[in-house]
Scaffold this active site. Structure first.
Site, short mmCIF file in Angstrom:
data_model
loop_
_atom_site.label_atom_id
_atom_site.label_comp_id
_atom_site.label_asym_id
_atom_site.label_seq_id
_atom_site.Cartn_x
_atom_site.Cartn_y
_atom_site.Cartn_z
CB SER A 274 18.18 -13.88 88.56
OG SER A 274 16.85 -14.07 89.01
CG HIS B 161 22.04 -12.02 88.09
ND1 HIS B 161 22.64 -13.19 88.50
CD2 HIS B 161 20.99 -11.83 88.93
CE1 HIS B 161 21.99 -13.68 89.54
NE2 HIS B 161 20.98 -12.88 89.81
CE LYS C 249 23.21 -13.23 92.76
NZ LYS C 249 22.99 -12.55 94.04
#
Length: 391
Positions: free
Chosen positions: A180, A208, A239
């Protein structure tokens, strides 16, 4: 020292070290541009990578769910909060991840701190990448298993730690799929082969990577062609999906065990119906939107090349996360504030989120950024580079 004096001392130490943080207020939807503390800025600080938080189909699904089911779940899932929207979302998540089943948690952090203590405990070994997310670190601590940290993405070091650690009941390897704060991708094919060779479980935090990498955005496991392998896949709905929640996808027996033993699942109120409906709608948009993923990575490449040409130091990211390395916390904060003065929001990231000496701006692009947004942001970086690139 009394309580008040202790608080003041702790606060002063953070301030002196350049590590003091303040909450900023977003006064608009979390889009490519936002109103931040009353100022209109280009948003380079969002995890809403595909812009799905404001997608019309997602908003419509959330609004419809509120009208039908009300505002909250009103109970834990094992009591009265297992709204039928969960079944649909978990079925679709399992299909997207290529697994037998999936289970949704209230957040990604809760997912990791709940899953890991079920997979490993006293007498077991966890092997964790040095740059894994804080939720993984805390999950390892809660498990009470022995933890060994291997150097970041260093498969040879992982092998060495395995070879030195034979006398454990169970062994678990945990890694982020996309890291991240660095934006790099774990060498998952090699890690999987090592775990397989040592009869160890493998848990991948794909927070992610999901929505960005792999077939139809299904994530890092798909990116490496490892669909169908016995890999436990954790991820988030906050996300690229643009909402709230975490999940784990894997064997049906794993999901059944987690329902019975994962404390963060058992003792937490279910997510609101609107959140579940929005996530399912966003998942469908994500899987069918190759152009969004393409646009996202093209923006990232454009931004990375331009920042490098301006003289900034970037880590070799392969994704939408672009770490601009500035070194000390004070410099990172100074550059971030200067960019805000140019109507560009690129947040400063400082220890403990990153190692000492590697404070940075965490620049993230969105698929919904326009060419004008990118140009404006780069103009801001050009105007403050004397602060960032001086000796």
């Amino acid at each position: 020292m009394n309580y008040h004096d202790w608080l003041q001392t702790e606060y002063a130490e953070l301030e002196e070290a350049g590590l003091l943080r303040h909450l900023r207020t977003v006064m608009s939807p979390p889009a490519n541009t936002i109103t931040l503390d009353g100022h209109y800025v280009v948003n380079l600080g969002s995890n809403n990578y595909l812009g799905l938080s404001t997608h019309p189909r997602v908003i419509s699904a959330a609004a419809s769910a509120v009208m039908v089911y009300g505002a909250g779940a009103s109970g834990s899932r094992l009591l009265s909060g297992n709204i039928e929207k969960y079944t649909t979302l978990e079925t679709n998540l399992a299909e997207a991840k290529g697994t037998e089943a999936a289970l949704v948690f209230s957040s990604g952090y809760t997912a990791n701190t709940s899953i890991i203590p079920v997979l490993a405990g006293e007498g077991d070994l966890i092997l964790s990448d040095a740059l894994n997310h804080a939720s993984i670190i805390d999950g390892c601590r809660l498990s009470r298993a022995t933890k060994k940290v291997y150097r970041h993405c260093d498969v040879e070091h992982l092998k060495t730690l395995f070879a030195e650690s034979a006398n454990f009941r169970r062994r678990l390897v945990v890694t982020d799929g996309v890291f991240s704060m660095d934006g790099d991708i774990a060498p998952l094919q090699d890690i999987y082969e090592v775990a397989l060779n040592y009869n160890a479980m493998l848990l991948v935090d794909d927070a992610h990577g999901f929505g960005v990498l792999g077939k139809n955005g299904s994530g890092t496991v798909s990116h490496f062609g490892l669909e169908g392998q016995d890999i436990i896949q954790m991820g988030t709905l906050s996300k690229a999906i643009g909402g709230l929640g975490g999940y784990v996808a894997g064997r049906r027996t794993l999901i059944d065990l987690l329902i019975n033993r994962a404390r963060g699942f058992i003792f937490t109120t279910g997510l609101p119906p609107a959140t579940l409906a929005a996530a399912d709608a966003a998942l469908k948009v994500m899987r069918s939107s190759r152009d969004l993923r393409r646009q996202l990575l093209e923006h990232a490449e454009t931004m990375k090349d331009a920042l490098t040409n301006l003289g900034y130091t970037l880590l070799p990211s392969e994704t939408q996360i672009l770490p601009v390395i500035l070194g000390e916390p004070q410099r990172a904060t100074e550059v971030a504030e200067a960019l805000l003065g140019k109507d560009v929001f690129a947040p400063a990231i400082r220890p403990p989120a990153v190692p000492a000496g590697t404070s940075r701006l965490r620049v993230t692009v969105m698929a919904t950024h326009t060419d004008l947004d990118i140009q404006h942001a780069l103009f801001g970086f050009e105007n403050v580079r004397h602060l960032a690139c001086s000796g």
